[in-house]
Design a protein around this motif. Structure first.
Motif, PDB file in Angstrom:
ATOM      1  N   LEU A 120      -8.979 -63.403 -14.617  1.00  0.00           N
ATOM      2  CA  LEU A 120     -10.143 -63.908 -15.342  1.00  0.00           C
ATOM      3  C   LEU A 120     -10.916 -64.922 -14.508  1.00  0.00           C
ATOM      4  O   LEU A 120     -12.155 -64.919 -14.494  1.00  0.00           O
ATOM      5  CB  LEU A 120      -9.707 -64.537 -16.662  1.00  0.00           C
ATOM      6  CG  LEU A 120      -9.289 -63.549 -17.753  1.00  0.00           C
ATOM      7  CD1 LEU A 120      -8.627 -64.277 -18.912  1.00  0.00           C
ATOM      8  CD2 LEU A 120     -10.495 -62.755 -18.250  1.00  0.00           C
ATOM      9  N   LEU A 121     -10.209 -65.777 -13.803  1.00  0.00           N
ATOM     10  CA  LEU A 121     -10.882 -66.756 -12.937  1.00  0.00           C
ATOM     11  C   LEU A 121     -11.638 -66.048 -11.813  1.00  0.00           C
ATOM     12  O   LEU A 121     -12.805 -66.359 -11.541  1.00  0.00           O
ATOM     13  CB  LEU A 121      -9.859 -67.730 -12.356  1.00  0.00           C
ATOM     14  CG  LEU A 121     -10.418 -68.813 -11.430  1.00  0.00           C
ATOM     15  CD1 LEU A 121     -11.407 -69.714 -12.152  1.00  0.00           C
ATOM     16  CD2 LEU A 121      -9.279 -69.645 -10.832  1.00  0.00           C
ATOM     17  N   ALA A 122     -10.979 -65.084 -11.183  1.00  0.00           N
ATOM     18  CA  ALA A 122     -11.628 -64.369 -10.086  1.00  0.00           C
ATOM     19  C   ALA A 122     -12.826 -63.558 -10.575  1.00  0.00           C
ATOM     20  O   ALA A 122     -13.890 -63.546  -9.937  1.00  0.00           O
ATOM     21  CB  ALA A 122     -10.613 -63.443  -9.399  1.00  0.00           C
ATOM     22  N   GLU A 123     -12.675 -62.884 -11.708  1.00  0.00           N
ATOM     23  CA  GLU A 123     -13.772 -62.065 -12.235  1.00  0.00           C
ATOM     24  C   GLU A 123     -14.952 -62.927 -12.678  1.00  0.00           C
ATOM     25  O   GLU A 123     -16.111 -62.507 -12.584  1.00  0.00           O
ATOM     26  CB  GLU A 123     -13.277 -61.196 -13.394  1.00  0.00           C
ATOM     27  CG  GLU A 123     -12.349 -60.074 -12.982  1.00  0.00           C
ATOM     28  CD  GLU A 123     -13.004 -59.070 -12.040  1.00  0.00           C
ATOM     29  OE1 GLU A 123     -14.230 -58.832 -12.160  1.00  0.00           O
ATOM     30  OE2 GLU A 123     -12.300 -58.544 -11.160  1.00  0.00           O
ATOM     31  N   ALA A 124     -14.662 -64.127 -13.149  1.00  0.00           N
ATOM     32  CA  ALA A 124     -15.749 -65.033 -13.529  1.00  0.00           C
ATOM     33  C   ALA A 124     -16.618 -65.356 -12.323  1.00  0.00           C
ATOM     34  O   ALA A 124     -17.858 -65.326 -12.394  1.00  0.00           O
ATOM     35  CB  ALA A 124     -15.183 -66.318 -14.130  1.00  0.00           C
ATOM     36  N   PHE A 125     -15.990 -65.634 -11.190  1.00  0.00           N
ATOM     37  CA  PHE A 125     -16.776 -65.961  -9.997  1.00  0.00           C
ATOM     38  C   PHE A 125     -17.425 -64.712  -9.404  1.00  0.00           C
ATOM     39  O   PHE A 125     -18.498 -64.801  -8.803  1.00  0.00           O
ATOM     40  CB  PHE A 125     -15.920 -66.703  -8.976  1.00  0.00           C
ATOM     41  CG  PHE A 125     -15.833 -68.170  -9.284  1.00  0.00           C
ATOM     42  CD1 PHE A 125     -16.820 -69.036  -8.845  1.00  0.00           C
ATOM     43  CD2 PHE A 125     -14.799 -68.674 -10.053  1.00  0.00           C
ATOM     44  CE1 PHE A 125     -16.767 -70.391  -9.156  1.00  0.00           C
ATOM     45  CE2 PHE A 125     -14.743 -70.026 -10.378  1.00  0.00           C
ATOM     46  CZ  PHE A 125     -15.730 -70.889  -9.932  1.00  0.00           C
ATOM     47  N   ARG A 126     -16.809 -63.552  -9.606  1.00  0.00           N
ATOM     48  CA  ARG A 126     -17.491 -62.324  -9.203  1.00  0.00           C
ATOM     49  C   ARG A 126     -18.781 -62.161 -10.007  1.00  0.00           C
ATOM     50  O   ARG A 126     -19.825 -61.813  -9.472  1.00  0.00           O
ATOM     51  CB  ARG A 126     -16.592 -61.101  -9.415  1.00  0.00           C
ATOM     52  CG  ARG A 126     -17.293 -59.799  -9.032  1.00  0.00           C
ATOM     53  CD  ARG A 126     -16.532 -58.565  -9.488  1.00  0.00           C
ATOM     54  NE  ARG A 126     -17.270 -57.358  -9.099  1.00  0.00           N
ATOM     55  CZ  ARG A 126     -18.246 -56.815  -9.802  1.00  0.00           C
ATOM     56  NH1 ARG A 126     -18.630 -57.378 -10.953  1.00  0.00           N
ATOM     57  NH2 ARG A 126     -18.872 -55.723  -9.388  1.00  0.00           N
ATOM     58  N   MET A 127     -18.681 -62.417 -11.312  1.00  0.00           N
ATOM     59  CA  MET A 127     -19.853 -62.304 -12.172  1.00  0.00           C
ATOM     60  C   MET A 127     -20.944 -63.265 -11.716  1.00  0.00           C
ATOM     61  O   MET A 127     -22.123 -62.908 -11.639  1.00  0.00           O
ATOM     62  CB  MET A 127     -19.458 -62.600 -13.623  1.00  0.00           C
ATOM     63  CG  MET A 127     -20.558 -62.366 -14.644  1.00  0.00           C
ATOM     64  SD  MET A 127     -19.986 -62.700 -16.334  1.00  0.00           S
ATOM     65  CE  MET A 127     -18.859 -61.322 -16.572  1.00  0.00           C
ATOM     66  N   LEU A 128     -20.566 -64.483 -11.378  1.00  0.00           N
ATOM     67  CA  LEU A 128     -21.534 -65.467 -10.908  1.00  0.00           C
ATOM     68  C   LEU A 128     -22.141 -65.085  -9.565  1.00  0.00           C
ATOM     69  O   LEU A 128     -23.244 -65.520  -9.234  1.00  0.00           O
ATOM     70  CB  LEU A 128     -20.863 -66.840 -10.793  1.00  0.00           C
ATOM     71  CG  LEU A 128     -20.418 -67.499 -12.099  1.00  0.00           C
ATOM     72  CD1 LEU A 128     -19.581 -68.734 -11.807  1.00  0.00           C
ATOM     73  CD2 LEU A 128     -21.616 -67.870 -12.959  1.00  0.00           C
ATOM     74  N   ALA A 129     -21.417 -64.275  -8.793  1.00  0.00           N
ATOM     75  CA  ALA A 129     -21.878 -63.899  -7.451  1.00  0.00           C
ATOM     76  C   ALA A 129     -22.662 -62.590  -7.438  1.00  0.00           C
ATOM     77  O   ALA A 129     -23.008 -62.105  -6.360  1.00  0.00           O
ATOM     78  CB  ALA A 129     -20.683 -63.784  -6.507  1.00  0.00           C
ATOM     79  N   CYS A 130     -22.938 -62.025  -8.613  1.00  0.00           N
ATOM     80  CA  CYS A 130     -23.654 -60.742  -8.689  1.00  0.00           C
ATOM     81  C   CYS A 130     -25.049 -60.948  -9.268  1.00  0.00           C
ATOM     82  O   CYS A 130     -25.225 -60.914 -10.494  1.00  0.00           O
ATOM     83  CB  CYS A 130     -22.868 -59.757  -9.549  1.00  0.00           C
ATOM     84  SG  CYS A 130     -21.354 -59.166  -8.774  1.00  0.00           S
ATOM     85  N   PRO A 131     -26.059 -61.155  -8.431  1.00  0.00           N
ATOM     86  CA  PRO A 131     -27.427 -61.385  -8.932  1.00  0.00           C
ATOM     87  C   PRO A 131     -27.969 -60.256  -9.794  1.00  0.00           C
ATOM     88  O   PRO A 131     -28.855 -60.477 -10.616  1.00  0.00           O
ATOM     89  CB  PRO A 131     -28.247 -61.551  -7.643  1.00  0.00           C
ATOM     90  CG  PRO A 131     -27.252 -61.951  -6.610  1.00  0.00           C
ATOM     91  CD  PRO A 131     -25.984 -61.241  -6.968  1.00  0.00           C
ATOM     92  N   ASP A 132     -27.423 -59.028  -9.626  1.00  0.00           N
ATOM     93  CA  ASP A 132     -27.921 -57.912 -10.432  1.00  0.00           C
ATOM     94  C   ASP A 132     -27.585 -58.089 -11.904  1.00  0.00           C
ATOM     95  O   ASP A 132     -28.176 -57.437 -12.770  1.00  0.00           O
ATOM     96  CB  ASP A 132     -27.344 -56.586  -9.938  1.00  0.00           C
ATOM     97  CG  ASP A 132     -25.828 -56.567  -9.946  1.00  0.00           C
ATOM     98  OD1 ASP A 132     -25.231 -57.489  -9.351  1.00  0.00           O
ATOM     99  OD2 ASP A 132     -25.249 -55.645 -10.538  1.00  0.00           O
ATOM    100  N   LEU A 133     -26.642 -59.004 -12.194  1.00  0.00           N
ATOM    101  CA  LEU A 133     -26.285 -59.267 -13.592  1.00  0.00           C
ATOM    102  C   LEU A 133     -27.241 -60.251 -14.251  1.00  0.00           C
ATOM    103  O   LEU A 133     -27.244 -60.394 -15.469  1.00  0.00           O
ATOM    104  CB  LEU A 133     -24.853 -59.817 -13.683  1.00  0.00           C
ATOM    105  CG  LEU A 133     -23.741 -58.852 -13.261  1.00  0.00           C
ATOM    106  CD1 LEU A 133     -22.401 -59.569 -13.261  1.00  0.00           C
ATOM    107  CD2 LEU A 133     -23.691 -57.647 -14.195  1.00  0.00           C
ATOM    108  N   TYR A 134     -28.021 -60.966 -13.440  1.00  0.00           N
ATOM    109  CA  TYR A 134     -28.950 -61.946 -14.014  1.00  0.00           C
ATOM    110  C   TYR A 134     -30.275 -61.954 -13.234  1.00  0.00           C
ATOM    111  O   TYR A 134     -30.642 -62.929 -12.610  1.00  0.00           O
ATOM    112  CB  TYR A 134     -28.342 -63.350 -14.047  1.00  0.00           C
ATOM    113  CG  TYR A 134     -27.642 -63.806 -12.778  1.00  0.00           C
ATOM    114  CD1 TYR A 134     -28.345 -64.473 -11.773  1.00  0.00           C
ATOM    115  CD2 TYR A 134     -26.294 -63.584 -12.596  1.00  0.00           C
ATOM    116  CE1 TYR A 134     -27.713 -64.889 -10.621  1.00  0.00           C
ATOM    117  CE2 TYR A 134     -25.645 -64.009 -11.433  1.00  0.00           C
ATOM    118  CZ  TYR A 134     -26.370 -64.662 -10.458  1.00  0.00           C
ATOM    119  OH  TYR A 134     -25.730 -65.080  -9.319  1.00  0.00           O
TER     120      TYR A 134
END
Length: 299
Positions: A120-134
């Motif tokens: 969960l910690l790793a996936e959270a930072f993956r999400m933050l590192a994916c500009p296509d999500l925001y």
């Protein structure tokens, strides 16, 4: 028509739940079914989604669209859930129940509970590192948000606060150290939620710092109320055992000041939080309502 906080929270919780479910399904196929199930078990254990809702509320107060802050808020919720899974482990707080259900390690074992938290910690930072999500947020703003989340999670945030919590057990309570522990363990991460929302809205520095102050104050109030509920709350309502802080000799405000004085201190923090929203007028109606909710909650 008066603002209906209960209905607002319900609708935004649904937004969060839908986003989380889609993301986890996208990332975890059946090859990782056990790990996915362990992650989802805690992600959908009845959390109130306070942190993503605060991020969305702050974004709205700063003139942005709430859904622009949703991916960042969900990342914060994943980090928060990681911390809860690890906090419940026998080597930490050794809690058998969380939100009325057996703790993650009681269902999936300690090893997979640790792995679920790590994922969960790793996936959270993956999400933050994916500009296509925001897409509405600039890469620079995305990096700023990532730094805020890292600082609110690491040595000067939740992890450092948990360390102070553990080493303070069964020792004389020192007021300044207790304040620092609450600041790191809870307040800075909650403030990260409101700061994240402000950055997502493209807010100017003064507004970002006002949101930080609001978040710090309600974060301190939140932790003090948590400690009070552990001391005198209803186990059936809370979904977990009460009195555990006293049994473990934990450093808490009720242990130092008593429950009534602690609640008074918490109310003082809520008052300061509301004061920090003075320049946002009606746009901060949601955040004011949440501040009052924090002081009045029973779980």
């Amino acid at each position: 028509m008066p603002f209906d906080l209960k209905e607002y929270l319900k609708s935004r919780q649904e937004w969060c739940n839908e986003y989380i479910a889609r993301y986890v399904d996208m990332r975890c196929d059946d090859s990782f079914a056990l790990l996915r199930d362990a992650m989802n078990y805690s992600l959908f254990a009845g959390g109130k989604r306070v942190r993503p809702i605060l991020a969305m509320g702050a974004c709205r107060a700063c003139g942005g669209r709430e859904k622009d802050a949703l991916p960042f808020g969900v990342a914060l919720e994943m980090v928060h859930t990681f911390s809860l899974i690890h906090d419940d482990l026998p080597s930490m707080d050794d809690d058998d129940y969380r939100r009325g259900k057996p703790s993650n390690h009681k269902i999936y074992g300690e090893a997979h509970a640790i792995l679920a938290g790590d994922a969960l910690l790793a996936e959270a930072f993956r999400m933050l590192a994916c500009p296509d999500l925001y897409p509405p947020v600039t890469p620079e703003a995305g990096l700023e948000i990532m730094r805020e989340v890292a600082e609110a999670t690491g040595v000067t945030g939740m992890v450092g606060g948990q360390s102070l919590d553990l080493i303070s057990e069964n020792k004389p309570i020192v007021e300044d150290r207790l304040y620092l522990m609450h600041l790191c363990k809870t307040a800075r991460f909650i403030a990260c939620s409101t700061v994240t929302g402000a950055i997502a809205a493209g807010a100017e520095k003064a507004k970002i710092e006002a949101m930080r102050q609001y978040g710090l104050e309600i974060g301190l109030a939140f932790q003090i109320v948590d400690d009070c509920l552990n001391a005198v709350g209803d186990e059936k309502v809370m979904g977990k055992a009460t009195g555990s802080d006293a049994e473990r000799g934990k450093a808490t405000y009720p242990a130092l000041y008593g429950v009534e004085k602690s609640r008074e201190i918490a109310r003082g923090h809520v008052d300061k939080a509301v004061e920090a929203l003075a320049d946002f007028a009606d746009k901060a109606e949601i955040l004011r309502a949440i501040a009052l909710y924090i002081i009045e909650r029973d779980r």
